[in-house]
Write a protein that holds these residues in place. Structure first.
Motif, PDB file in Angstrom:
ATOM      1  N   MET A   1       0.823  -1.207   0.000  1.00  0.00           N
ATOM      2  CA  MET A   1       0.000   0.000   0.000  1.00  0.00           C
ATOM      3  C   MET A   1       0.861   1.263   0.000  1.00  0.00           C
ATOM      4  N   ILE A   2       1.991   1.238   0.694  1.00  0.00           N
ATOM      5  CA  ILE A   2       2.908   2.387   0.684  1.00  0.00           C
ATOM      6  C   ILE A   2       3.462   2.587  -0.718  1.00  0.00           C
ATOM      7  N   THR A   3       3.825   1.498  -1.376  1.00  0.00           N
ATOM      8  CA  THR A   3       4.344   1.587  -2.749  1.00  0.00           C
ATOM      9  C   THR A   3       3.291   2.162  -3.693  1.00  0.00           C
ATOM     10  N   GLN A   4       2.054   1.667  -3.590  1.00  0.00           N
ATOM     11  CA  GLN A   4       0.979   2.187  -4.436  1.00  0.00           C
ATOM     12  C   GLN A   4       0.709   3.663  -4.137  1.00  0.00           C
ATOM     13  N   GLY A   5       0.762   4.035  -2.872  1.00  0.00           N
ATOM     14  CA  GLY A   5       0.553   5.435  -2.494  1.00  0.00           C
ATOM     15  C   GLY A   5       1.623   6.334  -3.069  1.00  0.00           C
ATOM     16  N   ASN A   6       2.873   5.881  -3.056  1.00  0.00           N
ATOM     17  CA  ASN A   6       3.965   6.667  -3.631  1.00  0.00           C
ATOM     18  C   ASN A   6       3.797   6.824  -5.136  1.00  0.00           C
ATOM     19  N   ILE A   7       3.329   5.773  -5.803  1.00  0.00           N
ATOM     20  CA  ILE A   7       3.084   5.846  -7.245  1.00  0.00           C
ATOM     21  C   ILE A   7       1.982   6.865  -7.540  1.00  0.00           C
ATOM     22  N   GLN A   8       0.901   6.809  -6.767  1.00  0.00           N
ATOM     23  CA  GLN A   8      -0.195   7.756  -6.971  1.00  0.00           C
ATOM     24  C   GLN A   8       0.242   9.187  -6.677  1.00  0.00           C
ATOM     25  N   LEU A   9       1.096   9.369  -5.673  1.00  0.00           N
ATOM     26  CA  LEU A   9       1.624  10.698  -5.357  1.00  0.00           C
ATOM     27  C   LEU A   9       2.450  11.224  -6.521  1.00  0.00           C
ATOM     28  N   LYS A  10       3.299  10.389  -7.097  1.00  0.00           N
ATOM     29  CA  LYS A  10       4.113  10.821  -8.236  1.00  0.00           C
ATOM     30  C   LYS A  10       3.242  11.197  -9.424  1.00  0.00           C
ATOM     31  N   GLU A  11       2.169  10.437  -9.666  1.00  0.00           N
ATOM     32  CA  GLU A  11       1.245  10.765 -10.757  1.00  0.00           C
ATOM     33  C   GLU A  11       0.575  12.114 -10.516  1.00  0.00           C
ATOM     34  N   LEU A  12       0.164  12.370  -9.284  1.00  0.00           N
ATOM     35  CA  LEU A  12      -0.444  13.654  -8.938  1.00  0.00           C
ATOM     36  C   LEU A  12       0.554  14.793  -9.140  1.00  0.00           C
ATOM     37  N   GLU A  13       1.780  14.592  -8.694  1.00  0.00           N
ATOM     38  CA  GLU A  13       2.811  15.627  -8.848  1.00  0.00           C
ATOM     39  C   GLU A  13       3.090  15.900 -10.325  1.00  0.00           C
TER      40      GLU A  13
END
Length: 88
Positions: free
Chosen positions: A68-80
């Protein structure tokens, strides 16, 4: 058998470090959301992030939390990336 040096309910070092990772991710997501120009989109994303973290609050399995942390980091990068494109 020797008594545990930790009080009941205390986090192990590994759990503590994982918790810090989750909190850092949550703060970074909220910081990115603050940069969203539209107020209604900002509110929607903030509620989405809050609900996702609340929904997964009770997760205890190490592999699941790491995923879940990995998926959250991926989603954060997409948002950025989306925010960077919107600014340019």
């Amino acid at each position: 058998m020797a008594a545990s040096p930790l009080p009941p309910g205390a986090l192990t070092l590994k759990q503590f470090l994982r918790r810090q990772q989750v909190l850092l991710l949550y703060r970074r997501i909220l910081q990115a959301i603050r940069q969203v120009p539209d107020a209604s989109d900002r509110k929607y994303l903030k509620n989405w992030a809050r609900e996702e973290f609340k929904r997964n609050k009770s997760a205890t399995e190490e592999d699941t939390i790491r995923m879940m942390i990995t998926q959250g980091n991926i989603q954060l990068k997409e948002l950025e990336k989306a925010l960077a494109l919107a600014r340019s």
